[in-house]
Design a protein around this motif. Structure first.
Motif, PDB file in Angstrom:
ATOM      1  N   GLN A 334       0.832  -1.216   0.000  1.00  0.00           N
ATOM      2  CA  GLN A 334       0.000   0.000   0.000  1.00  0.00           C
ATOM      3  C   GLN A 334       0.862   1.260   0.000  1.00  0.00           C
ATOM      4  OE1 GLN A 334      -2.645  -0.593   3.334  1.00  0.00           O
ATOM      5  NE2 GLN A 334      -4.206  -1.629   2.068  1.00  0.00           N
ATOM      6  N   GLN A 335       1.999   1.202   0.683  1.00  0.00           N
ATOM      7  CA  GLN A 335       2.880   2.375   0.673  1.00  0.00           C
ATOM      8  C   GLN A 335       3.454   2.603  -0.731  1.00  0.00           C
ATOM      9  OE1 GLN A 335       5.510   3.012   4.179  1.00  0.00           O
ATOM     10  NE2 GLN A 335       4.492   1.228   5.052  1.00  0.00           N
ATOM     11  N   ILE A 336       3.736   1.510  -1.427  1.00  0.00           N
ATOM     12  CA  ILE A 336       4.224   1.696  -2.809  1.00  0.00           C
ATOM     13  C   ILE A 336       3.091   2.268  -3.669  1.00  0.00           C
ATOM     14  CG2 ILE A 336       5.243   0.594  -4.847  1.00  0.00           C
ATOM     15  CD1 ILE A 336       6.350  -1.586  -2.952  1.00  0.00           C
ATOM     16  N   GLU A 337       1.898   1.728  -3.475  1.00  0.00           N
ATOM     17  CA  GLU A 337       0.748   2.232  -4.247  1.00  0.00           C
ATOM     18  C   GLU A 337       0.491   3.705  -3.969  1.00  0.00           C
ATOM     19  OE1 GLU A 337      -2.580  -0.401  -3.313  1.00  0.00           O
ATOM     20  OE2 GLU A 337      -2.332  -1.401  -5.256  1.00  0.00           O
ATOM     21  N   ALA A 338       0.727   4.131  -2.736  1.00  0.00           N
ATOM     22  CA  ALA A 338       0.423   5.509  -2.351  1.00  0.00           C
ATOM     23  C   ALA A 338       1.349   6.513  -3.039  1.00  0.00           C
ATOM     24  CB  ALA A 338       0.508   5.654  -0.828  1.00  0.00           C
ATOM     25  N   GLY A 339       2.492   6.033  -3.571  1.00  0.00           N
ATOM     26  CA  GLY A 339       3.385   6.933  -4.303  1.00  0.00           C
ATOM     27  C   GLY A 339       4.580   7.370  -3.485  1.00  0.00           C
ATOM     28  N   GLY A 340       5.659   7.700  -4.197  1.00  0.00           N
ATOM     29  CA  GLY A 340       6.867   8.183  -3.537  1.00  0.00           C
ATOM     30  C   GLY A 340       7.974   7.144  -3.448  1.00  0.00           C
ATOM     31  N   VAL A 341       7.609   5.879  -3.342  1.00  0.00           N
ATOM     32  CA  VAL A 341       8.629   4.836  -3.156  1.00  0.00           C
ATOM     33  C   VAL A 341       9.399   4.593  -4.459  1.00  0.00           C
ATOM     34  CG1 VAL A 341       9.059   2.454  -2.473  1.00  0.00           C
ATOM     35  CG2 VAL A 341       7.288   3.777  -1.298  1.00  0.00           C
ATOM     36  N   LEU A 342       8.679   4.435  -5.551  1.00  0.00           N
ATOM     37  CA  LEU A 342       9.335   4.236  -6.854  1.00  0.00           C
ATOM     38  C   LEU A 342      10.190   5.457  -7.184  1.00  0.00           C
ATOM     39  CD1 LEU A 342       6.300   2.824  -8.913  1.00  0.00           C
ATOM     40  CD2 LEU A 342       8.116   1.515  -7.822  1.00  0.00           C
ATOM     41  N   GLU A 343       9.652   6.629  -6.876  1.00  0.00           N
ATOM     42  CA  GLU A 343      10.366   7.879  -7.160  1.00  0.00           C
ATOM     43  C   GLU A 343      11.676   7.934  -6.353  1.00  0.00           C
ATOM     44  OE1 GLU A 343       7.177   7.488  -6.534  1.00  0.00           O
ATOM     45  OE2 GLU A 343       6.055   8.499  -8.119  1.00  0.00           O
ATOM     46  N   ASN A 344      11.616   7.400  -5.128  1.00  0.00           N
ATOM     47  CA  ASN A 344      12.833   7.367  -4.312  1.00  0.00           C
ATOM     48  C   ASN A 344      13.902   6.494  -4.956  1.00  0.00           C
ATOM     49  OD1 ASN A 344      12.878   9.029  -2.088  1.00  0.00           O
ATOM     50  ND2 ASN A 344      11.635   7.668  -0.831  1.00  0.00           N
ATOM     51  N   ALA A 345      13.491   5.361  -5.513  1.00  0.00           N
ATOM     52  CA  ALA A 345      14.470   4.485  -6.179  1.00  0.00           C
ATOM     53  C   ALA A 345      15.111   5.227  -7.349  1.00  0.00           C
ATOM     54  CB  ALA A 345      13.801   3.197  -6.643  1.00  0.00           C
ATOM     55  N   THR A 346      14.312   5.981  -8.062  1.00  0.00           N
ATOM     56  CA  THR A 346      14.830   6.745  -9.205  1.00  0.00           C
ATOM     57  C   THR A 346      15.778   7.857  -8.736  1.00  0.00           C
ATOM     58  OG1 THR A 346      12.787   6.248 -10.348  1.00  0.00           O
ATOM     59  CG2 THR A 346      14.107   8.037 -11.260  1.00  0.00           C
ATOM     60  N   ARG A 347      15.414   8.496  -7.614  1.00  0.00           N
ATOM     61  CA  ARG A 347      16.284   9.534  -7.040  1.00  0.00           C
ATOM     62  C   ARG A 347      17.643   8.930  -6.669  1.00  0.00           C
ATOM     63  NH1 ARG A 347      17.426  10.201  -1.729  1.00  0.00           N
ATOM     64  NH2 ARG A 347      15.703   8.858  -1.085  1.00  0.00           N
ATOM     65  N   ILE A 348      17.613   7.759  -6.038  1.00  0.00           N
ATOM     66  CA  ILE A 348      18.853   7.089  -5.625  1.00  0.00           C
ATOM     67  C   ILE A 348      19.697   6.738  -6.848  1.00  0.00           C
ATOM     68  CG2 ILE A 348      19.723   4.939  -4.601  1.00  0.00           C
ATOM     69  CD1 ILE A 348      17.230   5.165  -2.654  1.00  0.00           C
ATOM     70  N   GLU A 349      19.036   6.278  -7.892  1.00  0.00           N
ATOM     71  CA  GLU A 349      19.765   5.967  -9.131  1.00  0.00           C
ATOM     72  C   GLU A 349      20.520   7.193  -9.629  1.00  0.00           C
ATOM     73  OE1 GLU A 349      17.541   4.140 -12.364  1.00  0.00           O
ATOM     74  OE2 GLU A 349      18.983   4.840 -13.843  1.00  0.00           O
ATOM     75  N   GLY A 350      19.856   8.359  -9.546  1.00  0.00           N
ATOM     76  CA  GLY A 350      20.497   9.592 -10.009  1.00  0.00           C
ATOM     77  C   GLY A 350      21.774   9.882  -9.236  1.00  0.00           C
ATOM     78  N   VAL A 351      21.701   9.768  -7.912  1.00  0.00           N
ATOM     79  CA  VAL A 351      22.881  10.063  -7.083  1.00  0.00           C
ATOM     80  C   VAL A 351      23.975   9.027  -7.330  1.00  0.00           C
ATOM     81  CG1 VAL A 351      23.735  10.265  -4.706  1.00  0.00           C
ATOM     82  CG2 VAL A 351      21.451  11.159  -5.284  1.00  0.00           C
ATOM     83  N   LEU A 352      23.613   7.755  -7.265  1.00  0.00           N
ATOM     84  CA  LEU A 352      24.621   6.693  -7.409  1.00  0.00           C
ATOM     85  C   LEU A 352      25.269   6.745  -8.784  1.00  0.00           C
ATOM     86  CD1 LEU A 352      22.898   3.601  -5.711  1.00  0.00           C
ATOM     87  CD2 LEU A 352      24.980   4.752  -4.950  1.00  0.00           C
TER      88      LEU A 352
END
Ligand SMILES: *Cc1c(COP(=O)(O)O)cnc(C)c1O
Length: 444
Positions: A334-352
């Protein structure tokens, strides 16, 4: 950040491992089978977000998430609340005796978010290996065929069948045979090591030729593949590889199983890594690690006709889909469905990606930087060659551990460092960890 109960900061207070960890480790050696490994024998007392606190008071930045398990972050409040409420209400009935709603709800959510818009069913189990075993059982039952194909550099688990499916003998299989038969290993698409310019279609052709010659398409029940290989070192096949395999499989009545135990559940910035190649739609998906915030749960989800091909009672198990694990999974999903979690993975990809690519430009010991989302790795080589450099990885991992950063190695040749941080790690913490890594590389 107020969302955290422990300051998201690295702190090294003692030698690593500290005296209390050393004392516990001495006890462990007397009590615990030496067949169980220990990458970093610091004994963890508690954790929050991306910080692990050991018994000596050292605060580690966790870039492993227990191998991609606590993707939602350590001690996530939603998971704590769901588990606490469920444990006080009901801990077990055995779903195959007297069912409960939470099991059904997990299956509904998985059916909604796995690749493919066909009718689906799910079944729940305990471990990733058990999910893979069940996917193979169902594919065999459905097709009436016995053979399965797996890929070089694959990892699928430690049970008898999955030992035979892994690429590496050491440490997973050596001395533990005899092994399951009817498993054929075929070449993976490994862009960093394949002939330069080899396309995904060409790599698929190479694998298909193996399957046709060694096994015969009509004998194959299933192809099992990790869309991004985990233990193998975060190898993403060349674009088109997965689609070409799946197209051939479909023409020949072969079930395609995507083993998303490590790559699934938001890790790569998608619900499932298979989605990175939108034309690739597996028939079955195996799911485990990141699904339940550290609680024990796995699943197989996929085409209803395959999933329903077993007689009642043919699949299941005592603990599979346990109510407490199911409650935890519902919260995570439900937390993934609510939004923000996938975006966090993408944010981390940018930094790494930006920091690791910059490092690669300065230090030719880094042969490759690859991966997707918060599943990124570097492959170390002897500069100017493709020769694996596992000695550099060992030195670097040790440097990180000594300085309060938990990183994991990977790869067939032990020459890969993988980054699998909790998805709620802050940029500041990630950058601090990368500073430690950078010092270590500079000192090589
Ligand atoms: C970890 C892993 C498994 C095995 O899961 P367990 O829960 O350890 O049995 C299977 N497949 C992949 C891709 C994995 O990463």
């Amino acid at each position: 950040m107020s969302e955290f109960k422990i300051a998201q900061e690295r702190k090294v207070a003692t030698s690593i491992p500290g005296p209390k960890s050393q004392e516990l480790h001495a006890k462990r050696l007397q009590a615990v089978s030496h067949g169980v490994g220990a990458a970093l024998p610091v004994y963890i007392d508690h954790a929050n977000g991306a910080i692990l606190v050991d018994v000596d008071g050292n605060h580690f930045i966790d870039l492993g998430s227990g191998i991609g398990v606590v993707s939602i972050g350590h001690t996530n409040q939603g998971v704590i609340d769901a588990v606490s409420a469920q444990v006080a209400k009901l801990t077990h009935t055995l779903f195959t005796v007297t069912p409960y709603a939470a099991y059904v709800e997990v299956c509904e959510i998985l059916n909604r978010h796995t690749p493919g818009d066909f009718e689906k069913r799910s079944a729940l189990f305990n471990s990733g290996s058990e999910a893979v075993e069940n996917a193979v059982k169902l594919a065999r039952k459905f097709t009436g065929r016995g053979e399965i194909a797996v890929f070089d550099h694959a990892y699928h688990g430690r049970t008898n069948l999955t030992m035979a499916m892994n690429f590496k003998n050491m440490p997973y299989a050596d001395g533990f045979g005899p092994f399951a038969s009817s498993v054929t290993h075929v070449p993976m698409s490994y862009p960093f090591r394949d002939p330069s310019g080899m396309t995904g279609e060409e790599a698929a052709k190479r694998a298909i030729t193996y399957m046709e010659k060694r096994v015969g398409a009509k004998n194959l029940a299933a192809i099992v593949i990790e869309p991004v290989q985990g233990e193998g070192g975060f190898i993403s096949p060349a674009a088109g590889f997965l689609t070409a395999l799946a197209t051939w499989a479909k023409e020949n009545g072969i079930v395609v199983v995507a083993d998303e135990v490590q790559s699934g559940i938001a890790r790569t910035g998608r619900w499932f890594a298979s989605e990175w190649e939108p034309t690739f739609v597996p028939d079955l998906v195996t799911i485990a690690k990141g699904i339940a915030g550290g609680m024990v749960l796995s699943a197989v989800t996929g085409r209803a006709d395959i999933m329903d091909s077993s007689h009642a009672g043919g699949i299941g198990g005592t603990f599979g889909g346990n109510p407490v694990s199911a409650a935890a999974a519902i919260s995570v999903l439900q937390q993934i469905e609510a939004g923000g979690v996938l975006e966090n993975a993408t944010r981390i990809e940018g930094v790494l990606m930006s920091r690791l690519k910059a490092l690669q430009a300065s230090y030719p010991v880094i042969g490759d930087v690859r991966g997707r989302g918060a599943m990124i790795a570097i492959e170390l080589v002897e500069p100017g060659t493709l020769n694996p450099n596992s000695a550099a990885v060992d030195t670097l991992v040790k440097h990180c551990h000594q300085n309060g950063v938990l990183v994991l190695n990977a790869g067939t040749y032990g020459n890969v460092i993988r980054f699998l941080p909790p998805l709620n790690i802050s940029d500041a913490l990630l950058n601090d960890a990368l500073d430690v890594l950078t010092e270590g590389i500079a000192a090589l």
